[in-house]
Write a protein that holds these residues in place. Structure first.
Motif, PDB file in Angstrom:
ATOM      1  N   LEU A 154       0.964  -1.431   0.204  1.00  0.00           N
ATOM      2  CA  LEU A 154       0.079   0.192  -0.364  1.00  0.00           C
ATOM      3  C   LEU A 154       1.086   0.943  -0.158  1.00  0.00           C
ATOM      4  N   ASP A 155      -0.006   2.534  -0.083  1.00  0.00           N
ATOM      5  CA  ASP A 155       1.320   3.850   0.060  1.00  0.00           C
ATOM      6  C   ASP A 155       1.783   3.801   0.753  1.00  0.00           C
ATOM      7  N   ARG A 156       0.471   4.222   2.340  1.00  0.00           N
ATOM      8  CA  ARG A 156       0.978   3.876   3.161  1.00  0.00           C
ATOM      9  C   ARG A 156       0.304   2.984   4.259  1.00  0.00           C
ATOM     10  N   GLU A 157       0.767   3.214   5.590  1.00  0.00           N
ATOM     11  CA  GLU A 157       0.348   2.438   6.749  1.00  0.00           C
ATOM     12  C   GLU A 157      -0.728   2.818   7.643  1.00  0.00           C
ATOM     13  N   GLY A 158      -0.921   4.297   7.764  1.00  0.00           N
ATOM     14  CA  GLY A 158      -1.749   4.661   8.515  1.00  0.00           C
ATOM     15  C   GLY A 158      -2.179   6.583   8.136  1.00  0.00           C
ATOM     16  N   PRO A 159      -2.656   6.553   8.303  1.00  0.00           N
ATOM     17  CA  PRO A 159      -3.319   8.271   7.990  1.00  0.00           C
ATOM     18  C   PRO A 159      -2.242   9.450   7.579  1.00  0.00           C
ATOM     19  N   GLY A 160      -2.384  10.328   6.744  1.00  0.00           N
ATOM     20  CA  GLY A 160      -1.480  11.458   7.038  1.00  0.00           C
ATOM     21  C   GLY A 160      -1.279  11.600   5.472  1.00  0.00           C
ATOM     22  N   GLU A 161      -0.889  12.597   4.575  1.00  0.00           N
ATOM     23  CA  GLU A 161      -0.220  12.963   3.437  1.00  0.00           C
ATOM     24  C   GLU A 161       1.490  14.119   3.905  1.00  0.00           C
ATOM     25  N   MET A 218     -19.879   3.302  19.390  1.00  0.00           N
ATOM     26  CA  MET A 218     -19.189   2.844  18.117  1.00  0.00           C
ATOM     27  C   MET A 218     -17.546   3.376  18.319  1.00  0.00           C
ATOM     28  N   ALA A 219     -17.128   4.615  18.922  1.00  0.00           N
ATOM     29  CA  ALA A 219     -15.600   5.183  18.988  1.00  0.00           C
ATOM     30  C   ALA A 219     -15.509   4.515  19.407  1.00  0.00           C
ATOM     31  N   ARG A 220     -16.363   4.451  21.002  1.00  0.00           N
ATOM     32  CA  ARG A 220     -15.566   3.650  22.131  1.00  0.00           C
ATOM     33  C   ARG A 220     -14.814   2.627  22.243  1.00  0.00           C
ATOM     34  N   THR A 221     -15.822   2.000  21.164  1.00  0.00           N
ATOM     35  CA  THR A 221     -15.341   0.727  21.291  1.00  0.00           C
ATOM     36  C   THR A 221     -14.290   0.199  19.651  1.00  0.00           C
ATOM     37  N   PHE A 222     -14.091   1.167  18.663  1.00  0.00           N
ATOM     38  CA  PHE A 222     -12.836   0.831  18.591  1.00  0.00           C
ATOM     39  C   PHE A 222     -11.652   1.266  18.677  1.00  0.00           C
ATOM     40  N   GLN A 265      -8.884  14.072   4.065  1.00  0.00           N
ATOM     41  CA  GLN A 265      -7.745  13.588   3.051  1.00  0.00           C
ATOM     42  C   GLN A 265      -7.083  13.036   3.578  1.00  0.00           C
ATOM     43  N   GLY A 266      -6.536  13.060   4.362  1.00  0.00           N
ATOM     44  CA  GLY A 266      -4.910  12.387   4.745  1.00  0.00           C
ATOM     45  C   GLY A 266      -5.757  10.217   4.987  1.00  0.00           C
ATOM     46  N   TRP A 267      -7.155  11.059   5.927  1.00  0.00           N
ATOM     47  CA  TRP A 267      -7.749   9.472   6.231  1.00  0.00           C
ATOM     48  C   TRP A 267      -8.284   9.174   5.050  1.00  0.00           C
ATOM     49  N   GLU A 268      -9.131   9.887   4.421  1.00  0.00           N
ATOM     50  CA  GLU A 268      -9.621   9.656   3.400  1.00  0.00           C
ATOM     51  C   GLU A 268      -8.618   8.555   2.243  1.00  0.00           C
ATOM     52  N   ASP A 269      -7.878   9.188   1.397  1.00  0.00           N
ATOM     53  CA  ASP A 269      -6.845   8.392   1.177  1.00  0.00           C
ATOM     54  C   ASP A 269      -6.339   7.205   0.980  1.00  0.00           C
ATOM     55  N   TYR A 270      -5.940   7.426   2.490  1.00  0.00           N
ATOM     56  CA  TYR A 270      -5.794   5.816   2.940  1.00  0.00           C
ATOM     57  C   TYR A 270      -6.623   4.964   3.195  1.00  0.00           C
ATOM     58  N   TYR A 271      -7.579   5.326   3.623  1.00  0.00           N
ATOM     59  CA  TYR A 271      -8.599   4.831   3.215  1.00  0.00           C
ATOM     60  C   TYR A 271      -9.210   3.536   1.872  1.00  0.00           C
ATOM     61  N   THR A 272      -9.588   5.337   1.743  1.00  0.00           N
ATOM     62  CA  THR A 272      -9.669   4.121  -0.462  1.00  0.00           C
ATOM     63  C   THR A 272      -8.744   3.194  -0.967  1.00  0.00           C
ATOM     64  N   SER A 273      -7.519   3.334  -0.375  1.00  0.00           N
ATOM     65  CA  SER A 273      -6.456   2.473  -0.678  1.00  0.00           C
ATOM     66  C   SER A 273      -6.742   0.712  -0.130  1.00  0.00           C
ATOM     67  N   THR A 304     -16.276   2.953  11.389  1.00  0.00           N
ATOM     68  CA  THR A 304     -16.493   3.817  12.472  1.00  0.00           C
ATOM     69  C   THR A 304     -15.946   5.530  12.106  1.00  0.00           C
ATOM     70  N   TRP A 305     -14.238   5.255  11.347  1.00  0.00           N
ATOM     71  CA  TRP A 305     -14.188   6.368  11.385  1.00  0.00           C
ATOM     72  C   TRP A 305     -15.113   7.595  10.070  1.00  0.00           C
ATOM     73  N   ARG A 306     -15.253   6.900   9.337  1.00  0.00           N
ATOM     74  CA  ARG A 306     -16.350   8.247   8.364  1.00  0.00           C
ATOM     75  C   ARG A 306     -18.016   8.171   9.336  1.00  0.00           C
ATOM     76  N   ALA A 307     -18.669   7.113  10.027  1.00  0.00           N
ATOM     77  CA  ALA A 307     -19.410   7.843  10.874  1.00  0.00           C
ATOM     78  C   ALA A 307     -19.180   8.908  11.904  1.00  0.00           C
ATOM     79  N   CYS A 308     -17.870   7.891  12.479  1.00  0.00           N
ATOM     80  CA  CYS A 308     -17.220   9.287  13.835  1.00  0.00           C
ATOM     81  C   CYS A 308     -16.251  10.594  13.451  1.00  0.00           C
ATOM     82  N   SER A 309     -16.393  10.209  12.531  1.00  0.00           N
ATOM     83  CA  SER A 309     -14.530  11.439  12.616  1.00  0.00           C
ATOM     84  C   SER A 309     -14.615  13.110  13.253  1.00  0.00           C
TER      85      SER A 309
END
Ligand SMILES: C[S@@+](CC[C@H](N)C(=O)[O-])C[C@H]1O[C@@H](n2cnc3c(N)ncnc32)[C@H](O)[C@@H]1O
Length: 235
Positions: free
Chosen positions: A11-18, A143-147, A180-188, A217-222
Motif C-alpha cells: 500500500l502507499d502508506r500504512e496509516g492516515p497522513g499526507e 462505536m468510537a469508544r469500542t474501536f 483527506q489524509g484519512w480518506e486517501d488511506y482508507y480508499t486504498s 467507524t471513522w466515516r461515522a465518527c470523524s
C-alpha cells in the motif's frame, strides 16, 4: 500477522497522513536543509520522500519493527544514498538526529514513553513531530469508544499537551491530520479489501472484517476523533 501483512502489502502508506503534514511539521521545526532525520516506525517509507524534500542535502533513517515493511521501503527508496532503513524498535535509537518524525505509531507505546525514549537521540536544537489519536469531543459514541478501547491513554488535545509537558517538552505547534489524509488511506485499503475478499480464508476474512469496521467507524465518527500532529522540543 501473515494475513495482516497480506492486507497492508504494497500500500502507499500504512496509516492516515499526507505529504503536507510532513512539510508543515518540518517548517514549524525550522529544519535545516542538511538535517539528519529519524522516521520512527516508518512502515514502508510513505513519508520519506517528503522528509527528503524538506532536507534535500540531509539524510533519513527509517526504523520499523516489521521486516516486510522494511523490505518494501528499501525497494521503494533504497537506491537513494540519503536514505537507509533498519529493522528494529523505534525506542532503541541513538542518533543524534535533528528531527524525529513519527506518523501514526506513538499509540503503540504511549506519548510519555516515546518522548522519553527519544530525548537522548535528539541533537542540540532537535525536535520531534508525531501524530497520535486524539478525541475532538467529550461526547464519544459507543462505536468510537469500542474501536479505541485498547488505547487506554487516548485523550483530547489538552491531554496530549499535558503529556508533552510532563515528559519535559514544549509544544511548538499542533494541527489535525486532514480528512483527506484519512480518506486517501482508507480508499486504498478498501480497494485492497475488495481484491482479497473473494479468496480470503477464515484468518484473512477476520482481518478484512476488522478493517471494514475501522473504516466505517471513522466515516461515522470523524467528528469525534482523528490524529493530532504535534511538534515538540525538549526543554
Ligand atoms: C499505522 S503504521 C504507520 C506506518 C507509517 N509511519 C505510515 O504512516 O505509513 C504503524 C507502524 O508502526 C510500527 N511499529 C509499531 N511499534 C513499533 C516499534 N516499537 N518500533 C518500530 N516500529 C513499530 C508497525 O510495525 C507499523 O508499521
Amino acid at each position: 500477522m501473515k494475513a495482516f501483512f497480506k492486507l497492508y502489502q504494497n500500500l502507499d502508506r500504512e496509516g492516515p497522513g499526507e505529504a503536507a503534514d510532513v512539510t508543515w511539521a518540518m517548517q514549524v521545526g525550522n529544519l535545516a536543509k542538511d538535517a539528519h532525520i529519524l522516521d520512527a516506525a516508518c512502515g514502508s517509507g510513505a513519508d520519506v520522500e517528503a522528509l527528503l524534500e524538506a532536507a534535500p542535502k540531509g539524510h533519513v533513517t527509517g526504523v520499523e519493527k516489521h521486516g516486510g515493511f522494511v523490505k518494501e521501503a528499501r525497494a521503494r527508496l533504497g537506491n537513494d544514498p540519503r536514505v537507509d532503513f533498519k529493522t528494529g524498535d523505534m525506542t532503541q535509537v541513538t542518533g543524534p538526529y535533528d528531527a524525529i518524525w513519527c506518523a501514526g505509531a506513538v499509540y503503540f507505546i504511549g506519548i510519555e514513553t516515546a518522548l522519553n525514549a527519544w530525548r537522548s537521540a535528539l541533537g542540540t536544537g532537535g525536535f520531534i513531530a508525531f501524530s497520535d489519536a486524539c478525541w475532538w469531543t467529550d461526547k464519544r459514541s459507543k462505536m468510537a469508544r469500542t474501536f479505541w478501547r485498547e488505547y487506554a491513554g487516548m485523550t483530547d488535545q489538552a491531554g496530549i499537551e499535558e503529556k508533552i509537558n510532563a515528559a519535559g517538552y514544549d509544544l511548538i505547534a499542533a494541527r489535525r491530520v486532514s480528512s483527506q489524509g484519512w480518506e486517501d488511506y482508507y480508499t486504498s485499503l478498501e480497494a485492497r479489501i475488495a481484491k482479497l475478499r473473494p479468496d480470503a480464508d477464515a484468518e484473512l476474512a477476520a482481518v478484512l472484517d476488522a478493517s471494514v469496521t475501522e473504516i466505517a467507524t471513522w466515516r461515522a465518527c470523524s467528528h469525534e476523533y482523528g490524529y493530532l500532529l504535534s511538534v515538540v522540543r525538549p526543554r
